[in-house]
Scaffold this motif. Structure first.
Motif, PDB file in Angstrom:
ATOM      1  N   ASN A 109       0.839  -1.201   0.000  1.00 34.76           N
ATOM      2  CA  ASN A 109       0.000   0.000   0.000  1.00 34.76           C
ATOM      3  C   ASN A 109       0.869   1.244   0.000  1.00 34.76           C
ATOM      4  O   ASN A 109       0.619   2.217   0.695  1.00 34.76           O
ATOM      5  N   GLU A 111       2.781   4.662  -0.606  1.00 34.33           N
ATOM      6  CA  GLU A 111       2.316   6.022  -0.844  1.00 34.33           C
ATOM      7  C   GLU A 111       3.520   6.929  -1.104  1.00 34.33           C
ATOM      8  O   GLU A 111       4.653   6.607  -0.735  1.00 34.33           O
ATOM      9  N   ARG A 115       0.890  13.101  -1.541  1.00 30.51           N
ATOM     10  CA  ARG A 115       0.077  12.777  -2.709  1.00 30.51           C
ATOM     11  C   ARG A 115      -0.531  11.391  -2.513  1.00 30.51           C
ATOM     12  O   ARG A 115       0.042  10.386  -2.910  1.00 30.51           O
ATOM     13  N   ARG A 116      -1.691  11.321  -1.885  1.00 31.65           N
ATOM     14  CA  ARG A 116      -2.293  10.026  -1.555  1.00 31.65           C
ATOM     15  C   ARG A 116      -2.704   9.258  -2.800  1.00 31.65           C
ATOM     16  O   ARG A 116      -3.280   9.808  -3.729  1.00 31.65           O
ATOM     17  N   ARG A 117      -2.423   7.970  -2.778  1.00 29.68           N
ATOM     18  CA  ARG A 117      -2.947   7.065  -3.800  1.00 29.68           C
ATOM     19  C   ARG A 117      -4.235   6.415  -3.320  1.00 29.68           C
ATOM     20  O   ARG A 117      -5.153   6.187  -4.076  1.00 29.68           O
ATOM     21  N   PHE A 118      -4.265   6.075  -2.028  1.00 35.12           N
ATOM     22  CA  PHE A 118      -5.402   5.361  -1.448  1.00 35.12           C
ATOM     23  C   PHE A 118      -6.082   6.277  -0.430  1.00 35.12           C
ATOM     24  O   PHE A 118      -5.564   6.514   0.647  1.00 35.12           O
ATOM     25  N   ALA A 119      -7.247   6.785  -0.806  1.00 34.13           N
ATOM     26  CA  ALA A 119      -7.938   7.747   0.057  1.00 34.13           C
ATOM     27  C   ALA A 119      -9.082   7.130   0.832  1.00 34.13           C
ATOM     28  O   ALA A 119      -9.909   7.828   1.396  1.00 34.13           O
ATOM     29  N   GLU A 124     -10.330   1.349  -4.307  1.00 33.64           N
ATOM     30  CA  GLU A 124      -8.894   1.573  -4.344  1.00 33.64           C
ATOM     31  C   GLU A 124      -8.163   0.831  -3.229  1.00 33.64           C
ATOM     32  O   GLU A 124      -7.007   1.122  -2.953  1.00 33.64           O
ATOM     33  N   PRO A 126      -5.831  -1.001  -1.047  1.00 30.90           N
ATOM     34  CA  PRO A 126      -4.500  -1.489  -1.365  1.00 30.90           C
ATOM     35  C   PRO A 126      -4.244  -2.896  -0.832  1.00 30.90           C
ATOM     36  O   PRO A 126      -4.957  -3.381   0.037  1.00 30.90           O
ATOM     37  N   VAL A 173       7.937   5.204  -4.125  1.00 26.14           N
ATOM     38  CA  VAL A 173       7.112   5.523  -2.956  1.00 26.14           C
ATOM     39  C   VAL A 173       8.027   5.993  -1.837  1.00 26.14           C
ATOM     40  O   VAL A 173       9.245   5.804  -1.884  1.00 26.14           O
ATOM     41  N   THR A 176       4.350   3.760   3.460  1.00 25.05           N
ATOM     42  CA  THR A 176       2.988   3.267   3.296  1.00 25.05           C
ATOM     43  C   THR A 176       2.070   4.047   4.230  1.00 25.05           C
ATOM     44  O   THR A 176       2.519   4.837   5.071  1.00 25.05           O
ATOM     45  N   GLY A 177       0.781   3.788   4.098  1.00 27.45           N
ATOM     46  CA  GLY A 177      -0.188   4.505   4.924  1.00 27.45           C
ATOM     47  C   GLY A 177      -0.293   4.011   6.348  1.00 27.45           C
ATOM     48  O   GLY A 177      -1.055   4.579   7.141  1.00 27.45           O
TER      49      GLY A 177
END
Length: 241
Positions: A109, A111, A115-119, A124, A126, A173, A176-177
């Protein structure tokens, strides 16, 4: 790495990886259990999968229940989808100050900061992945030095992930989140500074960079093998590393 002479015992019994100190340590983290500044004798990772985290179950409850079954009380806890036996450890001594970094790396996951990929949308969602980092410094650190040390560790982790993913042409990246860092030091708080100009900062940075680099390389290699196995199978893709 030879585990002799470490200031803690490494106790690995999947799904738990525990680091047990004989004497309490001052720790700082944003762990889901015992976050912030605390005193503890144990840091532990819990390896989980989707079935361990049903909808409506709080992750901290899952963590504490698993630790309680193993007699791990007053533990600073980390949670990961990574294989906890795939940890990396690096030990660096600069001018008599030793820093030991232990990390598990999963970038499913991943990131890029700012700039978030997974909101948070289901579409989406991850693949599970977390970078969990533990750093022990041999010198007693003041509260301010603990904060500075966690900043150095975050900087070092990010540099290692950036360099490694960029060098092989993967999507770049910075983490991760769900990453977490724990820093620990003996009680006493005598060292007031641990920045990049200090031996503490150099030792922490070197250990975290190398442990994270190794972990990132390992994860990339495991991911490639998993993708190959999924491509060769006839069933729908499952959860990757």
């Amino acid at each position: 790495m030879d585990p002799t002479g470490l200031p803690f015992v490494i106790d690995l019994c999947r799904p738990i990886l525990a680091l047990r100190f004989a004497e309490p340590r001052r720790m700082l983290s944003w762990s889901i259990s015992r976050p912030g500044l605390t005193v503890a004798k144990t840091v532990a990772w819990l390896e989980v999968n989707d079935s361990d985290l049903p909808i409506g179950r709080e992750p901290v409850a899952v963590l504490e229940d698993a630790f309680a079954r193993q007699g791990l009380t007053d533990t600073v806890g980390l949670m990961t989808a990574c294989d906890v036996s795939a940890y990396e450890i690096c030990r660096t001594t600069i001018e008599g100050t030793e820093a030991i970094a232990i990390t598990t790396v999963g970038l499913g996951n991943g990131e890029f900061v700012g700039r978030r990929r997974f909101a948070g949308s289901a579409e989406e969602a991850p693949i599970p992945g977390t970078v969990n980092t533990f750093v022990h410094v041999s010198q007693p650190l003041s509260d301010g030095a603990l904060v500075e040390t966690i900043a150095i560790a975050a900087q070092a982790r990010t540099v290692a992930i950036l360099r490694t993913t960029e060098s092989i042409g993967r999507e770049i990246v910075t983490g991760t989140g769900s990453d977490c860092i724990v820093v620990a030091a003996p009680l006493g708080g005598t060292a007031c500074y641990s920045g990049l100009h200090t031996a503490i900062g150099e030792a922490v940075g070197a250990s975290v960079v190398e442990a994270t680099r190794r972990g990132t390389v390992r994860w990339i290699e495991q991911s490639a093998r998993w993708l190959e196995s999924e491509a060769d199978s006839n069933h729908p893709p499952g959860i990757g590393p």
